[in-house]
Design a protein around this motif. Sequence first.
Motif, PDB file in Angstrom:
ATOM      1  N   VAL A   1      43.786  84.361  57.332  1.00 58.36           N
ATOM      2  CA  VAL A   1      43.607  84.663  58.756  1.00 58.36           C
ATOM      3  C   VAL A   1      42.203  84.242  59.202  1.00 58.36           C
ATOM      4  N   CYS A   2      41.204  84.516  58.363  1.00 58.42           N
ATOM      5  CA  CYS A   2      39.836  84.073  58.687  1.00 58.42           C
ATOM      6  C   CYS A   2      39.777  82.549  58.800  1.00 58.42           C
ATOM      7  N   ALA A   3      40.451  81.865  57.871  1.00 58.70           N
ATOM      8  CA  ALA A   3      40.453  80.400  57.903  1.00 58.70           C
ATOM      9  C   ALA A   3      41.114  79.900  59.186  1.00 58.70           C
ATOM     10  N   MET A   4      42.215  80.538  59.588  1.00 59.17           N
ATOM     11  CA  MET A   4      42.900  80.139  60.825  1.00 59.17           C
ATOM     12  C   MET A   4      41.992  80.332  62.032  1.00 59.17           C
ATOM     13  N   ALA A   5      41.141  81.352  61.937  1.00 57.17           N
ATOM     14  CA  ALA A   5      40.205  81.629  63.039  1.00 57.17           C
ATOM     15  C   ALA A   5      39.013  80.678  63.006  1.00 57.17           C
ATOM     16  N   GLY A   6      38.859  79.957  61.893  1.00 59.87           N
ATOM     17  CA  GLY A   6      37.753  79.024  61.781  1.00 59.87           C
ATOM     18  C   GLY A   6      36.459  79.677  61.323  1.00 59.87           C
ATOM     19  N   VAL A   7      36.560  80.832  60.684  1.00 54.72           N
ATOM     20  CA  VAL A   7      35.358  81.488  60.171  1.00 54.72           C
ATOM     21  C   VAL A   7      35.462  81.658  58.659  1.00 54.72           C
ATOM     22  N   LYS A   8      34.306  81.779  58.039  1.00 51.44           N
ATOM     23  CA  LYS A   8      34.248  82.040  56.617  1.00 51.44           C
ATOM     24  C   LYS A   8      34.564  83.519  56.396  1.00 51.44           C
ATOM     25  N   ALA A   9      35.452  83.801  55.458  1.00 50.65           N
ATOM     26  CA  ALA A   9      35.775  85.206  55.196  1.00 50.65           C
ATOM     27  C   ALA A   9      34.527  85.935  54.723  1.00 50.65           C
ATOM     28  N   PRO A  10      34.139  87.027  55.417  1.00 51.52           N
ATOM     29  CA  PRO A  10      32.943  87.758  55.003  1.00 51.52           C
ATOM     30  C   PRO A  10      33.142  88.441  53.662  1.00 51.52           C
ATOM     31  N   LYS A  11      32.054  88.688  52.984  1.00 53.17           N
ATOM     32  CA  LYS A  11      32.108  89.443  51.724  1.00 53.17           C
ATOM     33  C   LYS A  11      32.042  90.934  52.048  1.00 53.17           C
ATOM     34  N   GLY A  12      32.693  91.746  51.174  1.00 53.27           N
ATOM     35  CA  GLY A  12      32.634  93.184  51.387  1.00 53.27           C
ATOM     36  C   GLY A  12      31.219  93.669  51.223  1.00 53.27           C
TER      37      GLY A  12
END
Length: 157
Positions: free
Chosen positions: A146-157
């Motif tokens: 979902v983050c990739a679809m949004a064009g953002v890097k998935a944040p780390k916890g």
Amino acid sequence: MRHWLIKSEPDVFSIDDLEAVGREPWDGIRNYQARNFMRDDMEAGDLAIFYHSNAKPPGAVGVARVVGDAYPDPSQFDRKSKYYDAKSDPDAPRWLLRDFEFVLKFPAIVPLADLKAEKALEGMQVTQRGVRLSIMPVEPGHFRKVCAMAGVKAPKG
DNA sequence: GCCAACGTTGGC
DNA sequence: GCCAACGTTGGC
């Protein structure tokens, strides 16, 4: 770390509202399954997709993070609140919540229709008919997608 | 605004 | 403990 999806109606509380306040108690949840997720399964630092329901269009709009421990939802004891619950015993509160803090807002909404159309998200609960939970677990791979679809890097916890 | 799907309530 | 009635969610 687990991943979650939390729904909110943007007319009531949007991703912009969360960004403005920074941190928000997730009150008003009156569903036992959703409560159990908050009470038993969440940990501080878990990441959640922020989802706008009852919106045009509905969809994923950002990421929030679980802050701190579960504690009783104050609105259950507030007679003036629409979430007031006369049956909840102050000595054994029925409804517990967590606070969430703002992490990021997606550059653009990822509409529900796109989530449904994405093969890699097959089985994701929010795309399934009849699943109305306002809080639900998300698989790590689905979260990243979902983050990739949004064009953002998935944040780390 | 409609309505399908689902959760909760309460009578029995 | 069953289940009908009711209320709510939430996409469309």
